[in-house]
Motif scaffolding. Structure first.
Motif, short mmCIF file in Angstrom:
data_model
loop_
_atom_site.label_atom_id
_atom_site.label_comp_id
_atom_site.label_asym_id
_atom_site.label_seq_id
_atom_site.Cartn_x
_atom_site.Cartn_y
_atom_site.Cartn_z
N GLU A 173 28.94 53.44 56.27
CA GLU A 173 28.98 54.92 56.18
C GLU A 173 30.09 55.49 57.05
O GLU A 173 30.84 56.37 56.62
CB GLU A 173 27.62 55.50 56.62
CG GLU A 173 26.49 55.24 55.65
CD GLU A 173 25.12 55.56 56.25
OE1 GLU A 173 24.18 55.79 55.47
OE2 GLU A 173 24.98 55.55 57.50
N ALA A 177 33.33 57.79 55.97
CA ALA A 177 33.57 59.10 56.60
C ALA A 177 34.99 59.17 57.16
O ALA A 177 35.70 60.17 56.98
CB ALA A 177 32.54 59.35 57.70
N THR A 196 31.87 64.93 59.21
CA THR A 196 31.63 64.47 57.84
C THR A 196 30.29 63.75 57.72
O THR A 196 29.93 62.94 58.58
CB THR A 196 32.78 63.51 57.44
OG1 THR A 196 33.99 64.26 57.49
CG2 THR A 196 32.57 62.93 56.06
N VAL A 198 28.17 61.16 55.52
CA VAL A 198 28.12 60.15 54.46
C VAL A 198 26.77 59.47 54.60
O VAL A 198 26.46 58.94 55.67
CB VAL A 198 29.26 59.12 54.59
CG1 VAL A 198 29.04 57.95 53.64
CG2 VAL A 198 30.62 59.76 54.31
N CYS A 224 28.09 62.58 50.01
CA CYS A 224 29.25 62.82 50.90
C CYS A 224 29.43 64.32 51.02
O CYS A 224 29.65 65.01 50.04
CB CYS A 224 30.53 62.22 50.32
SG CYS A 224 30.46 60.45 50.07
N PHE A 226 31.64 67.11 53.21
CA PHE A 226 32.82 67.13 54.09
C PHE A 226 33.62 68.40 53.82
O PHE A 226 33.35 69.13 52.86
CB PHE A 226 33.69 65.88 53.84
CG PHE A 226 34.04 65.69 52.38
CD1 PHE A 226 33.14 65.11 51.51
CD2 PHE A 226 35.24 66.15 51.88
CE1 PHE A 226 33.44 64.97 50.16
CE2 PHE A 226 35.56 66.01 50.54
CZ PHE A 226 34.64 65.43 49.67
#
Ligand code: GLY
Ligand code: MN
Ligand code: MN
Length: 368
Positions: A173, A177, A196, A198, A224, A226
């Motif tokens: 993860e 990210a 971020t 993830v 996800c 972001f």
């Protein structure tokens, strides 16, 4: 920035002699400082902006950002920059506020320590809370703000479209990210607009999950979330995918979230109350077998901050206005299994809305 200063003053309920925005130390910086003072770079820790009712602005800039401060002042005839050490700063504030008896402050962002310093510099002043006025002014964006938000959203969309090509078994993860943040910077961002998110597999059931060392496995769903900063303005986008072997339930969950988001989009136009946007999405999810699994408000304003001060949920009556920019982000969260959230950024136009984010939203199965 004269128009922005006047906009804030126009929303104040009490007449004041000045509005003061004071930054403390990162992360205790007031983004509204940059709403009035468009410095191209820098933190401006300990800096103070003094706005006057006629639209003029005095800025006491930290010595670390002298150049950036002068660039900002050069492009704005209504700004005066004063750069000096701490002692001189105090003397300058005293001089600039000498004749001001009622002074507005952004209570929501000023630290208590910052307030005590101001109170010492201007003893006996009567302080007024400008929080609502500042929030109100920042809620509708001008053309320059929309242009920057659009670019920030384009950067997020570009990277959102690239994620399926990056996925492989064993990817952690945190690695995904970092890849997302690297790609956003390469595409023109100055950095991520928030940490971020993830989330693989069951972690996707936690909307604000912090990515860790979990490795991607066939059969995982992926969330996800972001965003990019572009010239101080934020984007915020979420895309959900499925990796490997099809999971019929997650596919149906994804299609339900997409339908909920479409229903929310369909309500957006000036004058509609914010709760209608939320309720439109919630109704779709609550009519499905995942009733009750939307566990947050369906959106929030974005601007100088990713959470720019305004949220909408089932009880928010505020009407939408042209120039507002906000997210539409329904999700379904299934503890122990995973989640799907789809998030886009839109700007309210005269007759409806326009997308700022554009990456594909539909269910994407990536071969493992
Ligand atoms: N990125 C956090 C949120 O979507 O609100
Ligand atoms: Mn969001
Ligand atoms: Mn988000």
């Amino acid at each position: 920035m004269k128009a922005r200063v006047k906009k804030v003053f126009g929303f104040l309920e009490t007449p004041v002699d000045a509005l003061v925005l004071a930054n403390s130390v990162d992360p205790h910086l007031d983004r509204s400082f940059f709403y009035l003072f468009d410095a191209p770079s820098g933190l401006f820790e300990g800096s103070i902006a003094i706005a006057h009712p006629d639209g003029e602005l005095d800025v006491l800039a930290s010595p670390l950002e002298t150049e950036s401060a002068h660039v900002a002042a050069k492009s704005d005839p209504h700004v005066r920059v004063h750069t000096a050490g701490r002692d001189e700063t105090e003397a300058t504030v005293k001089k600039l506020l000498g004749g001001a008896s009622t002074i507005a402050l952004n209570y929501a962002e000023l630290t208590h320590a910052g307030f005590l310093q101001l109170d010492k510099m201007r003893p006996g002043a009567s302080w007024v809370d400008a929080t609502k006025a500042v929030r109100r002014a920042r809620a509708t964006k001008d053309a320059e703000e929309i242009a920057r938000l659009r670019r920030a959203a384009e950067i997020g969309s570009t990277v959102g479209g690239e994620i399926p090509g990056v996925l492989r078994p064993g990817l952690r993860e945190v690695e995904l990210a970092s890849e997302i943040e690297y790609r956003m910077n390469r595409a023109g961002a100055s950095g991520p607009s928030f940490s971020t998110i993830v989330a693989f597999g069951a972690h996707g059931a936690e909307p604000h999950y912090t990515p860790g060392d979990t490795r991607l496995e066939p059969g995982n769903s992926i969330v996800c979330d972001f965003g990019a900063y572009y010239r101080r303005y934020a984007s915020d986008i979420t895309r959900s995918f499925h990796f490997g072997t099809r999971d019929a339930e997650m596919k149906a969950v994804h299609e339900t979230v997409e339908a909920a988001q479409r229903a929310a989009f369909d309500t957006i136009r000036p004058g509609v109350s914010a709760k209608e946007v939320h309720l439109a999405a919630e109704r779709v999810i609550d009519a499905s077998r995942w009733k009750g699994r939307l566990i947050h408000g369906v959106g929030h304003s974005i601007g100088l901050a990713v959470h720019d001060g305004w949220y909408y949920g089932p009880k928010i009556d505020d009407p939408l206005e042209e120039g507002m920019v906000f997210t539409v982000e329904p999700g379904i969260y299934l503890p122990g299994k995973g989640g799907v959230r789809i998030e886009d950024d839109v700007v309210v136009t005269k007759s409806g809305y326009e997308f700022l984010t554009t990456a594909p939203r539909q269910y994407i199965e990536v071969a493992a």
